[in-house]
Enzyme design. Structure first.
Site, PDB file in Angstrom:
ATOM      1  CB  CYS A 106       4.448  -0.261   1.620  1.00 16.82           C
ATOM      2  SG  CYS A 106       3.567  -1.488   2.502  1.00 16.82           S
ATOM      3  CG  ASP A 152      13.871  26.869 -30.884  1.00 17.46           C
ATOM      4  OD1 ASP A 152      14.073  28.199 -31.301  1.00 17.46           O
ATOM      5  OD2 ASP A 152      13.195  26.188 -31.572  1.00 17.46           O
ATOM      6  CG  ASP A 165      15.093  23.083 -33.658  1.00 19.91           C
ATOM      7  OD1 ASP A 165      15.626  23.657 -32.653  1.00 19.91           O
ATOM      8  OD2 ASP A 165      15.392  23.691 -34.722  1.00 19.91           O
ATOM      9  CB  CYS A 180      25.116 -37.573 -23.686  1.00 20.28           C
ATOM     10  SG  CYS A 180      25.307 -38.999 -24.475  1.00 20.28           S
ATOM     11  CB  CYS A 220      -0.878  -0.059   1.336  1.00 20.37           C
ATOM     12  SG  CYS A 220      -0.258   0.066   2.577  1.00 20.37           S
ATOM     13  CB  CYS A 245      22.820 -42.353 -22.070  1.00 22.20           C
ATOM     14  SG  CYS A 245      24.498 -41.852 -22.167  1.00 22.20           S
ATOM     15  CG  ASP A 274      11.757  27.922 -33.900  1.00 22.41           C
ATOM     16  OD1 ASP A 274      11.991  29.131 -33.849  1.00 22.41           O
ATOM     17  OD2 ASP A 274      11.827  26.840 -34.265  1.00 22.41           O
TER      18      ASP A 274
END
Lengths: 826, 240
Positions: free
Chosen positions: A16, A712, A708, A88, A13, A85, A509
């Protein structure tokens, strides 16, 4: 200052979250600690000279929460062929295990797969595969589906665990509820076993209820371990409320069971086992639904994360080789075929194609790419095959940066959340106090009716819901910012989101924002004795060192006319006015009226022409050779298609729209007229743009600046909200509050609209979260009963209301997923 | 692994707590989970001890009887279900107040037996019990009912009474604690109550408001675990 995002487990909650924030902030050297309850993340900013990250983790762990370690290791499952097996399997295990950087290997003979946890910094997957092959087995294609998305898996596991707990709890709670409630239902005759009739066999009845409630308490044990721990540490949370309420019910019922055993049968009417059981069940149901909904709030970021392909085809020594994405290195030449995703960022070195970048920019039209053009990870190659050079990999790609930006935004807090934070901090202790005072008051008020007083006490504890308060803001921000990212709008934090909805004035701009930013030469006017080509050739030669879009337009114009550019002997950019250069011994000045005036150059004969060009929306640039006006080169920029519609949409939202430009007043006015701008700020030097924004702010306006993001930058920083447009992959992301990935101006009203919708959603969430408590607590405390002899709130209904409050807040936040971008027709 | 160990430890701790509670409860109940049955025996004995002639043998019904202080109604319970001719538990009450209130005896069902100006209503107990042989008395016959037909006995929490169900809504109730009966709750001011289901009597012509010596009123009763309010004819007495 260092910063880190830590995954926190065990929060239930807002209390916490508050507790963790408080604990971490107390550490010396910690500058900022923000917990997002919804995403379960802690963002901490700290001075690494004063405090180590391990100390932060230790502090969090100490108060009972878990810091999930980020796994630096990779995990992969490799199908293996040729094993016959179990020996392996052991052999393969040994072969892989011998390699440096292997953390863990497990080969399953039955499934014929090797699961390997390894450090990718030390060992490559190809080396692991090589080791398998060397051992005499076949390392088959890595199953992409086996790639472990730890976070998703953890969330899924959490949801599954909660559902399982809820189901177990319900299996025992339903019969418990039935045998407790059936005798009270008078309007219908429900079947009831004679052997447990409370008035005949009260002790058997009580013991049966006890046995039924035990499994429910067992599956809800976390409420008790966390709740009482928090209580002991004097930071009670939601679990503490549930733990106290249900414990009181169970303890009182056990006491009454003993009473029945000792002959006080009337105590059978004071059993509350079913309250405890049903409360736990309903809270578990609420938590399950909450976990599902919480997962959905971060779907957007998960979607982004899932965009990157898992492998790339690189071109090495004349052959194509598919390798895992993690193994791509800078400078690798990557081949992308039609329909494939681009794995990393880079530049096209051969081939032409169209690329769908919609997942990054939201722009649905594919973008044509040729040699030299940049390409971005996760975008989709639609038509031709091409090769590109990898230039940004891993966390450096545009996609990775976007993900980080969105993650950071989702972890941030909006100022509106502060109120909820403050309330959450005091909430639980206050509720405990209200419950206790109400219980005691009713006990004495009813002449010692403990049963009545206990009902009140439990109801107040159980209806109070701090979790809804904690979820109200972060869930809306997560969905809102995620939705923005889906539409190519990157909102950099809760504060930006909140401020954006208050904006009253938007300043655009001009160049590159309202206009395409790709001006072209439209007119070349000369005085007698100078040819147009000569003037253009000289001006372009002077401008070729300029980075200004107007200068570049003139260079392109000269090249298009087939004119050769001369070498420049000297060049100087004169900010906000133009340039000065020396070519073949001739002094060239090119710029605006201010430059000519400062240089004392007469404009006689050209002023009228200049005015006319400006009124047509063109930018006239005076050119002087050796201190004498030689002519005008006019350049015009095309207004973007979406500009007018976007400004109209902003007007409809009740906003004032301004345009700021270095252009002369007449040119600026002409452009403004075309697109419907209210206010024009012309002939403004780049350095003065921020002052103009400041002036607007001093008029009491909340100002957003759209630009941009490079020229600016100061104005973007000065504005209440800086919006960088069309530059999702460069420095603009650093300077703005909101980054628009596309160059489409319609994204500006969309961003503002999204902000308004999100803040509205947060307010609704807060209303619901507070409403539940403000209405529920007094009813639970018996106020209606006291004033009007009205109904009391059964603890079971209180638990249902508590669960419903979190679920309704989350459901409301998820409504934002239906958000639609603003269109021109709006 | 640690987490699993913790879980197992918690589960064991929970089981130990539950076991301890269960043992404690069973011990408190002296090993008998039928606390109502056990408690009712004690208090029934108290009633027998207080009422004069209570527990008098009733040879006709092979049992014992308990007569109301006004002599108008008797509770009879058999000690040998094989020998009891009509019912094993029953009320025998004076017919006169009901006849005076309009009772047409011919309209009563066969369940209502007539006997010298009295009416008998009761039931055969469901489970056969061995006859009380050694040292037979009123209390041991009652214990037999409690042992073999425990569902016949109940507890009425609203009144804090025990009850002996005689079938078809007829009952005999007595206070769980005659010492505290008159002081704890206003409704518990009677130590014994003879209870008749009024419906068959009303259906046979009785005007309930005109029955002398019986109170016609609503009382809360448990019906299949539910508390419901029903009309009854009551004959309540304080006997201390």
């Amino acid at each position: 200052m260092a910063s880190e995002m830590l995954n926190i487990r065990g929060m239930t909650c807002a209390a916490c979250a508050q507790r963790i924030e408080k604990t971490v902030r107390k550490l010396s050297g910690v500058n900022l600690a923000n917990v997002n309850l919804a995403s379960e993340k802690l963002f901490v900013e700290y001075d690494s000279d004063q405090v180590e990250l391990s100390a932060v983790k230790a502090a969090v762990t100490k108060i009972g929460y878990e810091v999930a370690e980020k796994s630096e290791n990779a995990k992969v499952t490799i199908p293996i062929g040729g094993m016959t097996c179990a020996a392996c399997a052991r052999r393969v295990e040994k072969a892989i295990g011998k390699l440096e950087g292997i953390e863990e290997t497990s080969v399953n003979f039955a499934t014929e797969k090797a699961t390997v946890t390894y450090d990718p910094q030390t060992v490559r997957l190809s080396v692991i595969r090589g080791a398998i092959e060397k051992a005499g087995y076949e390392a088959l294609e890595v199953d992409k589906a086996d790639a472990v998305d730890e976070d998703r898996a953890r969330k899924q596991k959490e949801i599954k665990t909660l559902w399982t707990k809820f189901i177990v709890s319900a299996i025992f709670s339903i019969p418990l509820f039935y045998i407790a409630m059936a005798p009270m239902i008078t309007f219908v005759r429900l079947p009831f076993p004679a052997g447990i009739e409370p008035m005949r066999y009260p002790l058997i009845y009580a013991l049966l209820e006890l046995f039924l409630v035990i499994p429910v308490l067992a599956v809800g044990y976390r409420f008790y371990t966390v709740g009482f721990k928090a209580l002991i540490q004097r930071s009670p949370n939601m679990d503490s409320l549930i733990a106290i309420g249900t414990s009181a019910a169970v303890i009182y019922s056990v006491y009454n069971t003993f009473q029945i055993a000792s002959g006080h049968f009337m105590a059978v009417d004071a059993l509350y086992y079913e309250s405890a059981g049903v409360i736990i069940t309903l809270i578990l149901l609420g938590k399950s639904l909450e976990a599902v909904s919480k997962g959905r709030t971060s779907e957007a970021i998960k979607k982004l994360m899932g965009l990157t392909p898992k492998t790339a085809i690189i071109f090495v020594d004349g052959v194509e080789k598919e390798i895992p994405i993690d193994e791509v290195e800078l400078g690798d030449v990557i081949i992308v075929k039609p329909g494939e995703k681009i794995p990393v960022d880079g530049t096209v070195i051969s081939g032409n194609t169209s690329i769908d970048e919609s997942m990054l920019t939201g722009e649905s039209m594919p973008v044509d790419k040729k040699e030299g053009d940049p390409v971005y990870a996760a975008s989709i190659n639609t038509t031709g095959a091409f090769r590109f050079k990898a230039e940004k990999i891993g966390s450096e790609t545009a996609l990775a940066q976007i993900i980080k930006l969105v993650e950071d935004a989702q972890g941030s807090k909006a100022p509106i959340a502060q109120m909820a934070d403050i309330v959450s901090g005091y909430f639980v202790p206050v509720v405990c106090a209200i419950a206790l005072v109400s219980g005691v008051a009713w006990y004495f008020g009813t002449g010692g009716d403990l049963k009545f007083a206990l009902t009140i006490f439990i109801s107040v504890l159980v209806i109070a819901c701090p979790c809804a308060l904690g979820l109200a803001t972060p869930t809306a921000i997560m969905v809102g910012t995620g939705k923005g990212a889906e539409n190519g709008i990157l909102i950099k934090g809760g504060e930006a989101l909140e401020t954006a909805h208050k904006i009253t004035t938007i300043v655009f701009d001009k160049t590159g924002t309202i206009t395409e930013g790709k001006p072209t030469v439209t007119d070349v006017l000369t005085i007698e004795g100078i040819s147009k080509d000569m003037l253009l050739q000289l001006t372009a030669s002077a401008e070729k060192n300029s980075e200004h879009p107007l200068g570049q337009a003139i260079v392109l114009g000269a090249k298009a006319a087939g004119l050769e550019l001369f070498a420049t002997e000297q060049f100087e950019a004169l900010t906000g006015r133009g340039i000065q250069a020396n070519i073949k011994g001739e002094d060239i000045l090119a710029g605006n009226r201010k430059l000519m005036d400062e240089s004392g150059i007469s404009l006689a004969g050209m002023e009228e022409v200049s005015d006319r060009l400006a009124e047509e929306g063109k930018t006239p640039m005076y050119v002087a050779i050796n201190g004498t006006l030689a002519g005008i080169v006019a350049v015009a920029d095309v207004v973007k298609e979406s500009s007018r519609a976007a400004i109209e949409s902003l007007h409809k939202m009740g906003m004032e729209v301004a345009m700021i430009t270095g252009d002369n007043a007449k040119t600026a006015a002409a452009i403004a007229k075309q697109v419907g701008i209210d206010r024009v700020l012309s002939e403004v030097l780049p350095k003065d743009k921020s002052n103009e924004v400041k002036k607007l702010q001093s008029e009491g306006k909340k100002v957003a600046m759209v630009g941009d993001g490079i020229n600016d930058a100061p104005a973007l920083a000065q504005a209440d909200i800086g919006i960088a447009i069309g530059s999702g992959t460069d420095v603009a992301m650093e300077s703005a509050d909101i980054v628009l990935m596309r160059s489409d101006l319609m994204d500006v009203p969309t961003a503002i609209h999204l902000s308004k919708q999100t803040i509205r959603n947060i307010k609704q969430n807060l209303f619901w979260a507070f409403g539940y408590n403000v209405i529920g607590i007094p009813i639970a405390a018996g106020l209606l009963h006291l004033l009007f002899n009205g109904p009391l709130l059964n603890p079971i209904f209180a638990a249902a209301a508590m669960s419903l409050s979190s679920v309704s807040v989350l459901t409301n936040a998820l409504r934002l997923k239906r958000f639609k971008p603003v269109t021109g027709k709006r | 692994m640690n987490k699993n160990k913790k879980l197992i430890a918690s589960a064991i701790a929970a089981l130990v707590i539950v076991a301890a509670i269960t043992v404690g409860v069973v011990k408190t109940a002296e090993g008998n989970l039928d606390v109502i049955g056990k408690g009712s025996q004690k208090t029934f004995e108290a009633v027998l001890n207080v009422l004069p002639d209570a527990g008098k043998a009733d040879e006709a019904n092979a049992g014992w009887s308990l007569e109301s202080p006004d002599g108008e109604v008797r509770l009879i319970w058999s000690g040998d279900y094989n020998k009891s001719p009509v019912y094993d538990v029953m009320l025998e009450f004076d017919a006169k107040p009901f006849l005076d209130a309009g009772l047409d005896e011919s309209r009563l069902s066969d369940q209502y037996k007539r006997n010298d100006g009295s009416i008998i209503i009761g039931s055969k107990l469901r489970k056969e019990a061995p006859s009380v042989k050694e040292g037979p008395n009123a209390l041991s016959a009652y214990q037999q009912i409690e042992t073999y037909n425990p569902d016949t006995i109940n507890y009425h929490s609203a009144m804090d009474h025990y009850g002996l169900k005689l079938g078809d809504g007829n009952m005999f109730e007595w206070a769980k604690n005659m010492e505290t009966n008159t002081v704890t709750k206003k409704d518990q001011d009677k130590d014994i109550v003879f209870v008749l289901n009024p419906e068959p009597l009303i259906a046979a012509g009785v005007d309930p408001e005109k029955v002398e010596g019986w109170v016609y009123t609503t009382v809360p009763v448990m019906d299949h675990g539910k508390n419901v309010e029903v009309y009854k004819f009551l004959k309540p007495f304080n006997i201390k």
